[in-house]
Write an enzyme that holds these catalytic residues in place. Sequence first.
Site, short mmCIF file in Angstrom:
data_model
loop_
_atom_site.label_atom_id
_atom_site.label_comp_id
_atom_site.label_asym_id
_atom_site.label_seq_id
_atom_site.Cartn_x
_atom_site.Cartn_y
_atom_site.Cartn_z
N ALA A 35 0.83 -1.20 0.00
CA ALA A 35 0.00 0.00 0.00
C ALA A 35 0.87 1.26 0.00
CB ALA A 35 -0.93 -0.01 1.21
N SER A 83 29.32 -16.12 -27.82
CA SER A 83 28.52 -17.28 -27.44
C SER A 83 29.47 -18.34 -26.91
CB SER A 83 27.68 -17.78 -28.61
OG SER A 83 28.53 -18.16 -29.65
N GLU A 117 28.39 -21.41 -13.14
CA GLU A 117 27.13 -20.67 -13.09
C GLU A 117 26.05 -21.49 -13.76
OE1 GLU A 117 27.87 -17.02 -15.15
OE2 GLU A 117 29.40 -16.39 -13.73
N LYS A 119 23.28 -22.18 -16.36
CA LYS A 119 23.05 -21.64 -17.70
C LYS A 119 21.56 -21.38 -17.83
CE LYS A 119 24.31 -22.05 -22.50
NZ LYS A 119 23.01 -21.77 -23.10
N ASP A 121 18.03 -20.27 -19.16
CA ASP A 121 17.44 -20.44 -20.47
C ASP A 121 16.49 -19.29 -20.78
OD1 ASP A 121 17.29 -21.75 -22.80
OD2 ASP A 121 16.05 -23.40 -22.09
N TYR A 228 25.55 -11.76 -15.45
CA TYR A 228 26.67 -12.67 -15.25
C TYR A 228 27.95 -12.25 -15.98
CZ TYR A 228 24.28 -14.31 -19.50
OH TYR A 228 23.65 -14.37 -20.71
N LYS A 316 26.06 -28.90 -21.31
CA LYS A 316 24.62 -29.06 -21.57
C LYS A 316 24.11 -30.33 -20.91
CE LYS A 316 23.58 -25.68 -24.45
NZ LYS A 316 22.81 -25.90 -25.64
N CYS A 410 -2.78 -50.90 -45.96
CA CYS A 410 -2.49 -49.48 -45.76
C CYS A 410 -3.70 -48.80 -45.10
CB CYS A 410 -2.17 -48.83 -47.10
SG CYS A 410 -2.10 -47.03 -47.00
N CYS A 413 -5.27 -46.28 -47.97
CA CYS A 413 -5.90 -46.70 -49.21
C CYS A 413 -6.37 -48.16 -49.19
CB CYS A 413 -4.96 -46.49 -50.40
SG CYS A 413 -3.56 -47.62 -50.42
N CYS A 428 3.32 -49.36 -48.06
CA CYS A 428 2.15 -49.46 -48.92
C CYS A 428 2.70 -49.43 -50.33
CB CYS A 428 1.23 -48.27 -48.67
SG CYS A 428 0.01 -48.06 -49.96
N CYS A 433 -1.68 -44.40 -53.75
CA CYS A 433 -2.21 -44.20 -52.40
C CYS A 433 -2.25 -42.70 -52.11
CB CYS A 433 -1.31 -44.89 -51.39
SG CYS A 433 -1.74 -44.49 -49.69
S1 IVH Z 1 28.42 -16.13 -20.37
C1 IVH Z 1 31.62 -15.08 -23.01
N1 IVH Z 1 26.91 -17.05 -18.44
O1 IVH Z 1 24.27 -18.75 -22.97
C2 IVH Z 1 30.48 -15.85 -22.51
N2 IVH Z 1 26.05 -17.07 -20.64
O2 IVH Z 1 25.79 -19.95 -25.28
C3 IVH Z 1 29.19 -15.18 -22.72
N3 IVH Z 1 23.76 -17.91 -20.81
O3 IVH Z 1 24.31 -16.05 -25.18
C4 IVH Z 1 28.07 -15.82 -22.05
N4 IVH Z 1 23.47 -18.31 -18.67
O4 IVH Z 1 22.45 -16.17 -23.45
C5 IVH Z 1 27.01 -16.82 -19.75
N5 IVH Z 1 25.68 -17.81 -16.62
C6 IVH Z 1 25.77 -17.56 -17.93
C7 IVH Z 1 24.72 -17.84 -18.82
C8 IVH Z 1 24.91 -17.58 -20.19
C9 IVH Z 1 22.92 -18.35 -19.87
C10 IVH Z 1 23.47 -17.86 -22.25
C11 IVH Z 1 23.69 -16.53 -22.90
C12 IVH Z 1 24.65 -16.75 -24.01
C13 IVH Z 1 24.57 -18.21 -24.22
C14 IVH Z 1 25.91 -18.73 -24.68
#
Ligand code: IVH
Length: 669
Positions: A35, A83, A117, A119, A121, A228, A316, A410, A413, A428, A433
């Site tokens: 509030a 990436s 860390e 990852k 999504d 991150y 992964k 089949c 047909c 088939c 058909c």
């Molecule tokens: S570091 C130089 N840390 O993963 C490294 N990426 O495949 C730059 N992602 O495009 C990325 N969690 O979208 C980093 N703890 C994390 C992450 C992370 C998710 C994603 C991010 C990046 C992709 C790389």
Amino acid sequence: MDRKSAAQRIAELTRLINRADHLYYVLDAPEISDAEYDRLRRELQELEEQFPELRRPDSPTQRVGAPPVEEFGTVRHRTPMLSLGNAFDFEELRAFDERLKRRLGRDLDAPIEYICELKLDGLAVSLTYEEGVLVRGATRGDGTTGEDVTQNLRTIRSIPLRLHGEPPPLLEARGEVILARDEFERLNKRRRRAGEAEFANPRNAAAGSVRQLDASVTAQRRLSSFFYALGAVEGVSLGTHQDELELLKSLGFLVNEHTEAVPDIEAAGEYCRRWGERRAELPYEIDGVVVKANSLAVQAAAGHVSRSPRWAIAYKFPAEQQVTVVEDIVVQVGRTGALTPVAVMKPVLVDGSVVSRATLHNEDEIARKDVRIGDTVVVQKAGDVIPEVVRVLTERRSGAEREFVMPDRCPVCGSPVARRAGEAVLRCENPLCPAQRRAHLKHFASRNAMDIEGLGPALIEQLVENDLVADAGDLYGLKLEQLAGLEHMAEKSAQNLLDSLEASKRRGLPQVIYALGIRHVGAHIAEVLANHFGSLDALAGASQEELAAIPEIGETIAASIVAFWSQERSRRLVEKLRAVGIDPRAETVTEATPGWAYAGKTFVFTGALQAMPRAQAEQEVKRRGGRTSSSVSKQTDFVVAGEKAGSKLQKAEELGVTVLSEQEFLALL
Ligand code: IVH
């Protein structure tokens, strides 16, 4: 209130509300009541309405969104957004560690310290702060330039509009925008009720929410964010990645609490194993773990290869498995007449998308796995996309389960089905058909084949139903009156279709060979054949030995090509095509450029290129002995991202495929 006291009060309210947002959304430790918070916001809003010129750049009233835009502007990142390469098991994780040590010239026994860390999504973003104020928010885009989504990102409450403490004059913060599972469910429920399409998974929902042209829609989505990494920074010097995370935290960002420093790669593997087991406990989705060398000196010395740092890797998780019930087994008939049994299952969420069908491949597979109707089964997504039944939980059987028997006719047909020598599938054998005809026409018209615009599934259905075409060759004999008589076909669209059919007569030899639908001959093999033979005639005359002697053509493909030409109906189809003028010749029989470093590599293009049309770029790759594909998979070596690159780029990032800008691509040519 006079202007001066209004300015003071606005500054005060801005500070109080931003502090409350930080306490609530970042520290999860609110100090004032809802509030009281609402009261402060209302007061600020009223003052800002009265004195619009006093609105501050970090005003929390900006979090409700801004007027919709026509399109997003582009933003060049000060430092590229990289990436990550992938590791799919512990061996690959160790191999990464060893590569890094060799690169650094280190003793293989001397451990490297890593930061682990989760990852997350979601959608990667970059925020730029000048003198502590958020001035720009962008998506990753191609890593060099992204989309300007500043207004959208401002609506995310855990993102500071002004940095805390003594911020550096310039700072780029990199992180992930995510949608928590419960918010994802809530959003989809609402969309379902409103009759709108649901999002397949939280990542798509997060990405879709950020990339809204109307930021007020983003504001309603309750997105979260974690940070991150740092991009460009001025005026700070740090020693480790951990220092960077500490800095981000002290500036007001949400840094994931499960981040851990570990002494060596074995401990990193242990972290990965642990979170692989515990991921379901998290309120948001993760698809792996990111392992980063902690020392910034190590990072600098390691550098990066094209778009991925050598000092970090994404571990992964293996495909997520779920338990569900097989409610039925149905049979699909494909282009070549193959009967494929498909399990129809109680819908279940696997890896963030709803799965309700899974291929059982063939009779032998069903027998091997002993799948029965009514069985409780474990399912997973193979290669992260196509769902499959992993095994049956036989201990859950009640006795009411029914064994499935493949039909001897089949299902479409009614003709008898047969099993060819050495094959597991039933087919088939009726070339007329409807199921086969439909699938054949769909393939023939598809983009990599004859690319016939306007010939979609509904129309194909009617053409087959009304017996207007027996095979693709008959398409070219269709008359305007015939087409215009079909459902949902006005004369205009009938004429358009005739025009696209006419245009399709100019397709090249590789496209025509692919369009024939010879088993095992995909777009790439069709290209190889076109280059080798130069015409349909020459291909039709080739013996199995001759075919098998061509690089990339194995015995199976060679046999399949010979079998194709031995069929009366194949020859008839080609005759019909020739009669309407479809008999292309390969323009040039090209040789691979000797010694090109990327021969044999697979390239995928996305977005618009500036220097040349995409078809030419593909040609340039192929001329040099490279391969091209239209979709991104783990087999892809490079994705070349032009302007307005879309889902393929995202896919490439997910799979850790190296992404090249157009400039980088040109350089490599
Ligand atoms: S570091 C130089 N840390 O993963 C490294 N990426 O495949 C730059 N992602 O495009 C990325 N969690 O979208 C980093 N703890 C994390 C992450 C992370 C998710 C994603 C991010 C990046 C992709 C790389």
